[in-house]
Design a protein around this motif. Structure first.
Motif, PDB file in Angstrom:
ATOM      1  N   LEU A  24       0.830  -1.209   0.000  1.00 44.19           N
ATOM      2  CA  LEU A  24       0.000   0.000   0.000  1.00 44.19           C
ATOM      3  C   LEU A  24       0.866   1.261   0.000  1.00 44.19           C
ATOM      4  O   LEU A  24       0.515   2.259  -0.627  1.00 44.19           O
ATOM      5  N   ALA A  25       2.006   1.224   0.674  1.00 43.28           N
ATOM      6  CA  ALA A  25       2.920   2.373   0.663  1.00 43.28           C
ATOM      7  C   ALA A  25       3.379   2.673  -0.763  1.00 43.28           C
ATOM      8  O   ALA A  25       3.438   3.836  -1.177  1.00 43.28           O
ATOM      9  N   PHE A  26       3.699   1.621  -1.519  1.00 43.82           N
ATOM     10  CA  PHE A  26       4.118   1.814  -2.898  1.00 43.82           C
ATOM     11  C   PHE A  26       2.981   2.311  -3.772  1.00 43.82           C
ATOM     12  O   PHE A  26       3.169   3.213  -4.586  1.00 43.82           O
ATOM     13  N   PHE A  27       1.819   1.733  -3.619  1.00 42.24           N
ATOM     14  CA  PHE A  27       0.673   2.167  -4.402  1.00 42.24           C
ATOM     15  C   PHE A  27       0.388   3.647  -4.143  1.00 42.24           C
ATOM     16  O   PHE A  27       0.200   4.433  -5.077  1.00 42.24           O
ATOM     17  N   ALA A  28       0.368   4.036  -2.875  1.00 43.13           N
ATOM     18  CA  ALA A  28       0.093   5.432  -2.520  1.00 43.13           C
ATOM     19  C   ALA A  28       1.197   6.351  -3.044  1.00 43.13           C
ATOM     20  O   ALA A  28       0.914   7.453  -3.538  1.00 43.13           O
ATOM     21  N   GLY A  29       2.448   5.920  -2.941  1.00 40.34           N
ATOM     22  CA  GLY A  29       3.551   6.722  -3.474  1.00 40.34           C
ATOM     23  C   GLY A  29       3.443   6.908  -4.984  1.00 40.34           C
ATOM     24  O   GLY A  29       3.700   7.996  -5.512  1.00 40.34           O
ATOM     25  N   CYS A  30       3.043   5.856  -5.685  1.00 37.20           N
ATOM     26  CA  CYS A  30       2.842   5.948  -7.146  1.00 37.20           C
ATOM     27  C   CYS A  30       1.707   6.912  -7.470  1.00 37.20           C
ATOM     28  O   CYS A  30       1.791   7.684  -8.435  1.00 37.20           O
ATOM     29  N   ARG A  31       0.649   6.883  -6.671  1.00 34.03           N
ATOM     30  CA  ARG A  31      -0.467   7.819  -6.874  1.00 34.03           C
ATOM     31  C   ARG A  31       0.003   9.258  -6.669  1.00 34.03           C
ATOM     32  O   ARG A  31      -0.391  10.155  -7.411  1.00 34.03           O
ATOM     33  N   CYS A  32       0.837   9.471  -5.660  1.00 38.27           N
ATOM     34  CA  CYS A  32       1.387  10.818  -5.429  1.00 38.27           C
ATOM     35  C   CYS A  32       2.101  11.316  -6.679  1.00 38.27           C
ATOM     36  O   CYS A  32       1.886  12.440  -7.129  1.00 38.27           O
ATOM     37  N   LEU A  33       2.959  10.465  -7.211  1.00 38.20           N
ATOM     38  CA  LEU A  33       3.748  10.845  -8.382  1.00 38.20           C
ATOM     39  C   LEU A  33       2.843  11.077  -9.599  1.00 38.20           C
ATOM     40  O   LEU A  33       3.085  11.992 -10.386  1.00 38.20           O
ATOM     41  N   ALA A  34       1.801  10.272  -9.736  1.00 38.06           N
ATOM     42  CA  ALA A  34       0.875  10.461 -10.859  1.00 38.06           C
ATOM     43  C   ALA A  34       0.086  11.763 -10.725  1.00 38.06           C
ATOM     44  O   ALA A  34      -0.157  12.457 -11.719  1.00 38.06           O
ATOM     45  N   LEU A  35      -0.294  12.106  -9.502  1.00 38.14           N
ATOM     46  CA  LEU A  35      -1.099  13.308  -9.277  1.00 38.14           C
ATOM     47  C   LEU A  35      -0.273  14.589  -9.314  1.00 38.14           C
ATOM     48  O   LEU A  35      -0.746  15.623  -9.792  1.00 38.14           O
ATOM     49  N   ARG A  36       0.930  14.523  -8.782  1.00 38.54           N
ATOM     50  CA  ARG A  36       1.797  15.708  -8.736  1.00 38.54           C
ATOM     51  C   ARG A  36       3.226  15.313  -9.131  1.00 38.54           C
ATOM     52  O   ARG A  36       4.124  15.248  -8.281  1.00 38.54           O
ATOM     53  N   PRO A  37       3.450  15.098 -10.406  1.00 41.59           N
ATOM     54  CA  PRO A  37       4.773  14.649 -10.836  1.00 41.59           C
ATOM     55  C   PRO A  37       5.885  15.674 -10.611  1.00 41.59           C
ATOM     56  O   PRO A  37       7.059  15.293 -10.514  1.00 41.59           O
ATOM     57  N   LYS A  38       5.526  16.938 -10.496  1.00 40.10           N
ATOM     58  CA  LYS A  38       6.550  17.973 -10.306  1.00 40.10           C
ATOM     59  C   LYS A  38       6.752  18.352  -8.843  1.00 40.10           C
ATOM     60  O   LYS A  38       7.638  19.135  -8.527  1.00 40.10           O
ATOM     61  N   ASP A  39       5.946  17.792  -7.957  1.00 34.50           N
ATOM     62  CA  ASP A  39       6.108  18.066  -6.529  1.00 34.50           C
ATOM     63  C   ASP A  39       7.210  17.149  -6.008  1.00 34.50           C
ATOM     64  O   ASP A  39       7.083  15.923  -6.075  1.00 34.50           O
ATOM     65  N   PRO A  40       8.301  17.705  -5.503  1.00 34.32           N
ATOM     66  CA  PRO A  40       9.400  16.856  -5.045  1.00 34.32           C
ATOM     67  C   PRO A  40       9.009  15.895  -3.921  1.00 34.32           C
ATOM     68  O   PRO A  40       9.614  14.840  -3.759  1.00 34.32           O
ATOM     69  N   ARG A  41       7.964  16.230  -3.197  1.00 31.01           N
ATOM     70  CA  ARG A  41       7.522  15.343  -2.123  1.00 31.01           C
ATOM     71  C   ARG A  41       6.967  14.034  -2.668  1.00 31.01           C
ATOM     72  O   ARG A  41       7.021  13.005  -1.996  1.00 31.01           O
ATOM     73  N   SER A  42       6.465  14.056  -3.908  1.00 25.69           N
ATOM     74  CA  SER A  42       5.978  12.823  -4.528  1.00 25.69           C
ATOM     75  C   SER A  42       7.140  11.858  -4.761  1.00 25.69           C
ATOM     76  O   SER A  42       7.036  10.668  -4.450  1.00 25.69           O
ATOM     77  N   ASP A  43       8.228  12.369  -5.309  1.00 26.16           N
ATOM     78  CA  ASP A  43       9.415  11.529  -5.479  1.00 26.16           C
ATOM     79  C   ASP A  43       9.960  11.086  -4.129  1.00 26.16           C
ATOM     80  O   ASP A  43      10.428   9.967  -3.970  1.00 26.16           O
ATOM     81  N   TYR A  44       9.884  11.981  -3.151  1.00 27.39           N
ATOM     82  CA  TYR A  44      10.358  11.626  -1.815  1.00 27.39           C
ATOM     83  C   TYR A  44       9.540  10.480  -1.219  1.00 27.39           C
ATOM     84  O   TYR A  44      10.095   9.553  -0.626  1.00 27.39           O
ATOM     85  N   ALA A  45       8.225  10.532  -1.404  1.00 29.79           N
ATOM     86  CA  ALA A  45       7.356   9.470  -0.867  1.00 29.79           C
ATOM     87  C   ALA A  45       7.711   8.123  -1.474  1.00 29.79           C
ATOM     88  O   ALA A  45       7.876   7.129  -0.761  1.00 29.79           O
ATOM     89  N   LEU A  46       7.850   8.085  -2.777  1.00 27.84           N
ATOM     90  CA  LEU A  46       8.157   6.816  -3.438  1.00 27.84           C
ATOM     91  C   LEU A  46       9.592   6.392  -3.175  1.00 27.84           C
ATOM     92  O   LEU A  46       9.860   5.215  -2.912  1.00 27.84           O
ATOM     93  N   GLY A  47      10.515   7.346  -3.191  1.00 27.92           N
ATOM     94  CA  GLY A  47      11.912   7.026  -2.880  1.00 27.92           C
ATOM     95  C   GLY A  47      12.069   6.484  -1.470  1.00 27.92           C
ATOM     96  O   GLY A  47      12.833   5.541  -1.233  1.00 27.92           O
ATOM     97  N   SER A  48      11.328   7.043  -0.535  1.00 34.91           N
ATOM     98  CA  SER A  48      11.382   6.568   0.855  1.00 34.91           C
ATOM     99  C   SER A  48      10.861   5.149   0.979  1.00 34.91           C
ATOM    100  O   SER A  48      11.399   4.344   1.744  1.00 34.91           O
TER     101      SER A  48
END
Length: 160
Positions: free
Chosen positions: A73-97
């Motif tokens: 679920l952490a990965f799924f949610a992180g992928c959703r973050c990146l899909a919704l806000r690809p330019k928000d660095p926090r999205s990459d941070y969520a998935l990278g974490s």
């Protein structure tokens, strides 16, 4: 939720506090006990399913799931973050974490490494230790090298 509350804007933090208020009232702060964290995940999953374009819920869900060792679920949610806000660095941070968390598996099956590991990482609930992360790698079908490479890719987009 994670210690990185500064990663939320003040308006995001207020919105998140409103959504999680019933959890905090009944169970305490999600960073303080596993039952509260589990309830926070339930509330955030519901909020994200009701408002699937609300980035904030996916970001907080990824954060909470990482703390709880809910890797899929952490990965799924992180992928959703990146899909919704690809330019928000926090999205990459969520998935990278989420990827980086799995790299803890390198310490699995090594008592000496686990002893050294316990002082280096935050694992307040005993849900993200090396053995759990190894199971997460296997569940998600990643190798240790793949997880490390993907963590590096996402962090390199965020960190100087």
């Amino acid at each position: 939720m994670s210690k990185k509350l500064s990663s939320y804007t003040s308006s995001e933090l207020r919105k998140l506090e409103r959504v999680l208020a019933p959890v905090v009232t009944e169970y305490g702060h999600p960073r303080k006990n596993l039952e509260a964290l589990t309830k926070a995940i339930e509330v955030l999953r519901t909020a994200a399913s009701r408002q699937p374009k609300e980035w904030l819920y996916w970001y907080a869900l990824s954060d909470c799931c990482q703390d709880a060792g809910e890797f899929r679920l952490a990965f799924f949610a992180g992928c959703r973050c990146l899909a919704l806000r690809p330019k928000d660095p926090r999205s990459d941070y969520a998935l990278g974490s989420a990827y980086y968390l799995l790299v803890r598996a390198r310490h699995a099956n090594s008592p000496e490494a686990v002893e050294a590991w316990t002082g280096d990482f935050d694992d307040p609930f005993g849900t993200t230790g090396p053995e759990q992360c190894l199971e997460g790698l296997q569940e998600l079908g990643f190798s240790l090298d793949e997880a490390a490479e993907r963590a590096h890719t996402h962090f390199s987009r965020v960190l100087p």
